[in-house]
Design a protein around this motif. Structure first.
Motif, PDB file in Angstrom:
ATOM      1  N   PHE A 181       0.863  -1.186   0.000  1.00 27.22           N
ATOM      2  CA  PHE A 181       0.000   0.000   0.000  1.00 27.22           C
ATOM      3  C   PHE A 181       0.895   1.231   0.000  1.00 27.22           C
ATOM      4  CE2 PHE A 181      -2.865   3.034   2.383  1.00 27.22           C
ATOM      5  CZ  PHE A 181      -3.714   3.247   1.311  1.00 27.22           C
ATOM      6  N   THR A 182       0.826   2.035  -1.069  1.00 26.07           N
ATOM      7  CA  THR A 182       1.788   3.129  -1.255  1.00 26.07           C
ATOM      8  C   THR A 182       1.197   4.517  -1.041  1.00 26.07           C
ATOM      9  OG1 THR A 182       1.342   3.145  -3.644  1.00 26.07           O
ATOM     10  CG2 THR A 182       3.168   1.766  -2.866  1.00 26.07           C
ATOM     11  N   ASN A 183      -0.037   4.597  -0.549  1.00 22.86           N
ATOM     12  CA  ASN A 183      -0.649   5.910  -0.304  1.00 22.86           C
ATOM     13  C   ASN A 183      -0.092   6.464   1.012  1.00 22.86           C
ATOM     14  OD1 ASN A 183      -2.405   8.032   0.479  1.00 22.86           O
ATOM     15  ND2 ASN A 183      -3.965   7.232  -0.908  1.00 22.86           N
ATOM     16  N   GLN A 184       0.925   7.322   0.894  1.00 20.75           N
ATOM     17  CA  GLN A 184       1.646   7.775   2.080  1.00 20.75           C
ATOM     18  C   GLN A 184       0.787   8.657   2.977  1.00 20.75           C
ATOM     19  OE1 GLN A 184       4.805   6.658   2.969  1.00 20.75           O
ATOM     20  NE2 GLN A 184       4.079   7.558   4.869  1.00 20.75           N
ATOM     21  N   ILE A 185      -0.087   9.472   2.402  1.00 19.41           N
ATOM     22  CA  ILE A 185      -0.916  10.358   3.225  1.00 19.41           C
ATOM     23  C   ILE A 185      -1.857   9.550   4.112  1.00 19.41           C
ATOM     24  CG2 ILE A 185      -2.787  12.055   3.157  1.00 19.41           C
ATOM     25  CD1 ILE A 185      -0.123  13.317   2.750  1.00 19.41           C
TER      26      ILE A 185
END
Length: 255
Positions: free
Chosen positions: A100-104
């Protein structure tokens, strides 16, 4: 339809990166900026290079151009459940999830861990990351509304007033057909009412929020939020509302 530049910008903001950080080692920043603004096209090799450099799944990137359910929703629900259950281990597992790369959204999980552990001295660092993300938003959509709903408590009231006003101005005259958007707007409204109650001279904001909440469509998903708005106008009614929540098993959702 979303264009490649729009999608790159969306993912860059979700990772909290500048254009230079996003394009570093792959493209000249000024050229990348034109790609983001859909003024220049980008060859496949350079696009893949940017995605790999920023740990963005190629499949996830192109899924947004079809009808596939966004991965964000799954993780948002996981974060909501973990937070309500005060399950720090689950929130930490989301942070560590390399797929999962959604940092926010990962920053939201981090903020909620900090809140549960009462490490308020770390709010300022995270607040700056969220302010940067909100400031560069082009529009309020489901993802950005969800993020705001869970980070509002860490904002300075002056900054939050500006952000919430922008949402009210955007949606108050719109006919909202998406029940999820309605739910998030109701959640933001109630959260804001709680924050306003701790501020001096916030009566105008309270009334504006109550009016906005009252004007939202009367769908079943926000019945409790609507009730909260009504009860905020009377101390006695609010006491009755708290009793109803407790007896119905919903009290923990409004603490």
């Amino acid at each position: 339809m979303m264009e490649i530049g729009d999608r790159l910008k969306q993912l860059r903001l979700l990772q909290g990166k500048t254009q230079k950080e996003m394009s570093d080692g792959c493209l000249d920043r000024s050229f990348y900026s034109r790609v983001e603004n859909n003024k220049n096209s980008i060859v496949v090799e350079d696009l893949i290079s940017i995605l790999r450099s920023n740990n963005i799944s190629i499949v996830d990137f192109f899924n947004s151009f079809g009808e596939t359910q966004p991965k964000n929703h799954i993780y948002q629900e996981m974060i909501e459940t973990a937070f309500v259950e005060k399950n720090i281990n689950k929130l930490q597992a989301i942070q560590r999830d390399a797929t999962f790369t959604n940092q926010i959204i990962k920053y939201v999980a981090e903020l909620l861990i900090v809140k549960l552990e009462n490490r308020t001295n770390e709010y300022k660092k995270l607040r700056e990351k969220f302010k940067k993300y909100i400031y560069h938003l082009d529009k309020w959509d489901e993802d950005s509304l969800w993020i705001l709903a869970y980070i509002m408590f860490v904002y300075d009231f002056g900054d939050l007033e500006w952000v919430v006003d922008s949402i009210f101005n955007k949606f108050q005259h719109d006919r909202i057909n998406d029940s999820k958007i309605v739910y998030l707007l109701a959640q933001i409204s109630v959260n804001y009412l709680k924050i306003c109650s701790k501020q001096d001279k916030a009566k105008a904001q309270v009334q504006k929020t109550l009016d906005f909440l009252d004007d939202l469509p009367n769908i079943s998903e926000i019945a409790l939020y609507k009730m909260y708005g009504i009860c905020c106008q009377s101390t006695n009614h609010k006491k009755d509302y708290e009793i109803i929540l407790k007896e119905s098993g919903y009290e923990r959702y409004f603490k």
